[in-house]
Enzyme design. Structure first.
Site, mmCIF file in Angstrom:
data_model
loop_
_atom_site.group_PDB
_atom_site.id
_atom_site.type_symbol
_atom_site.label_atom_id
_atom_site.label_comp_id
_atom_site.label_asym_id
_atom_site.label_seq_id
_atom_site.Cartn_x
_atom_site.Cartn_y
_atom_site.Cartn_z
ATOM 1 N N GLY A 46 3.719 -5.409 2.496
ATOM 2 C CA GLY A 46 3.551 -5.543 1.047
ATOM 3 C C GLY A 46 4.581 -4.692 0.331
ATOM 4 O O GLY A 46 5.225 -3.821 0.950
ATOM 5 N N GLN A 51 7.819 0.382 -6.703
ATOM 6 C CA GLN A 51 8.408 1.028 -5.514
ATOM 7 C C GLN A 51 9.919 0.813 -5.440
ATOM 8 O O GLN A 51 10.612 1.528 -4.724
ATOM 9 C CB GLN A 51 7.765 0.492 -4.224
ATOM 10 N N CYS A 93 2.511 3.452 3.826
ATOM 11 C CA CYS A 93 3.128 3.118 2.544
ATOM 12 C C CYS A 93 4.629 3.353 2.669
ATOM 13 O O CYS A 93 5.046 4.404 3.165
ATOM 14 C CB CYS A 93 2.545 3.992 1.429
ATOM 15 N N LEU A 94 5.406 2.370 2.221
ATOM 16 C CA LEU A 94 6.863 2.501 2.342
ATOM 17 C C LEU A 94 7.387 3.612 1.439
ATOM 18 O O LEU A 94 8.494 4.104 1.665
ATOM 19 C CB LEU A 94 7.537 1.163 2.017
ATOM 20 N N HIS A 135 -3.978 -2.239 -2.223
ATOM 21 C CA HIS A 135 -2.988 -1.160 -2.125
ATOM 22 C C HIS A 135 -1.832 -1.436 -3.096
ATOM 23 O O HIS A 135 -1.373 -0.527 -3.803
ATOM 24 C CB HIS A 135 -2.505 -1.090 -0.670
ATOM 25 N N GLU A 136 -1.364 -2.696 -3.141
ATOM 26 C CA GLU A 136 -0.219 -3.034 -4.008
ATOM 27 C C GLU A 136 -0.615 -2.987 -5.488
ATOM 28 O O GLU A 136 0.170 -2.532 -6.322
ATOM 29 C CB GLU A 136 0.345 -4.420 -3.642
ATOM 30 N N HIS A 139 -0.414 0.422 -6.751
ATOM 31 C CA HIS A 139 0.955 0.839 -7.109
ATOM 32 C C HIS A 139 1.248 0.478 -8.572
ATOM 33 O O HIS A 139 1.925 1.227 -9.276
ATOM 34 C CB HIS A 139 1.992 0.141 -6.221
#
Ligand code: K1U
Ligand code: ZN
Length: 181
Positions: A46, A51, A93-94, A135-136, A139
């Site tokens: 994702g 991000q 998480c990236l 999760h996204e 963000h």
């Protein structure tokens, strides 16, 4: 298509609420494609626009098994319904490289969004897809998975990443392939 640099926490842009998209036009559709390319290259399942430093309510997700593709492109995603039954998952998480921790969220959600053709769509998701979509969306609201952890654990992770960023300023930059060097 373009690979976009991914912001690494702590960064104020990851703590900011993203702006709604008025219409999924060609520019936003292109952003979705660039985000998918960046997500696959990372690799990840994702990615949210903040991000990559873009304050738009846009996310992409693909939880298909390795070797398969099932990309979802979403603008203005909203959770219409969430199940009472919960699911715990060891999230990554990236924007928090190499950090993982267990987060508990609703197991199933119903989501409304605009797709890459500006069509309104609604889907029901469960398991990993539901976890990843939540999760996204977090963000987009300036929330990271470490915000669900104790302040002790959160501060430990953020201090570690501050040190890592100082020692490696290229952290989060797309990896160069041999032909580009
Ligand atoms: O939003 C992000 O930072 C991407 C993140 C999404 C996510 C992972 C786990 C639970 C919820 C949301 C990632 O993709 S981290 C990398 C990852 O999980 C992964 C990478 C390669 C293969 C499989 C998973
Ligand atoms: Zn993340």
């Amino acid at each position: 298509m373009a690979l976009l640099p991914i912001l690494v926490a702590p960064d104020p842009r990851l703590k900011t609420k993203a702006k709604p998209v008025e219409k999924v036009d060609a520019e936003t559709a292109q952003l979705m494609e660039d985000m998918l390319e960046t997500m696959y290259a990372a690799p990840g399942i994702g990615l949210a626009a903040p991000q990559v430093g873009v304050s738009k309510r846009v996310i992409v997700v693909d939880v298909a098994p390795e070797g398969e593709k099932n990309p979802l492109r979403m603008a203005n995603p909203e959770i219409l319904w969430a199940s009472d039954d919960l699911r715990e998952y060891e999230e990554g998480c990236l924007s928090l490289p190499e950090q993982y921790d267990a987060v508990t969220r609703p197991d199933r959600v119903k989501v409304r969004f605009l797709d890459h053709q500006n069509e309104i769509r609604e889907i029901e998701a469960d398991g990993l897809l539901a976890t990843c979509i939540q999760h996204e969306i977090d963000h987009l609201d300036g929330k990271l998975f470490v915000d669900y952890l104790s302040s002790l654990r959160r501060n430990m992770v953020l201090r570690k990443l501050t040190k890592l960023k100082k020692s490696d300023p290229d952290l989060g930059q797309p990896k160069k392939v041999a032909a580009e060097v």
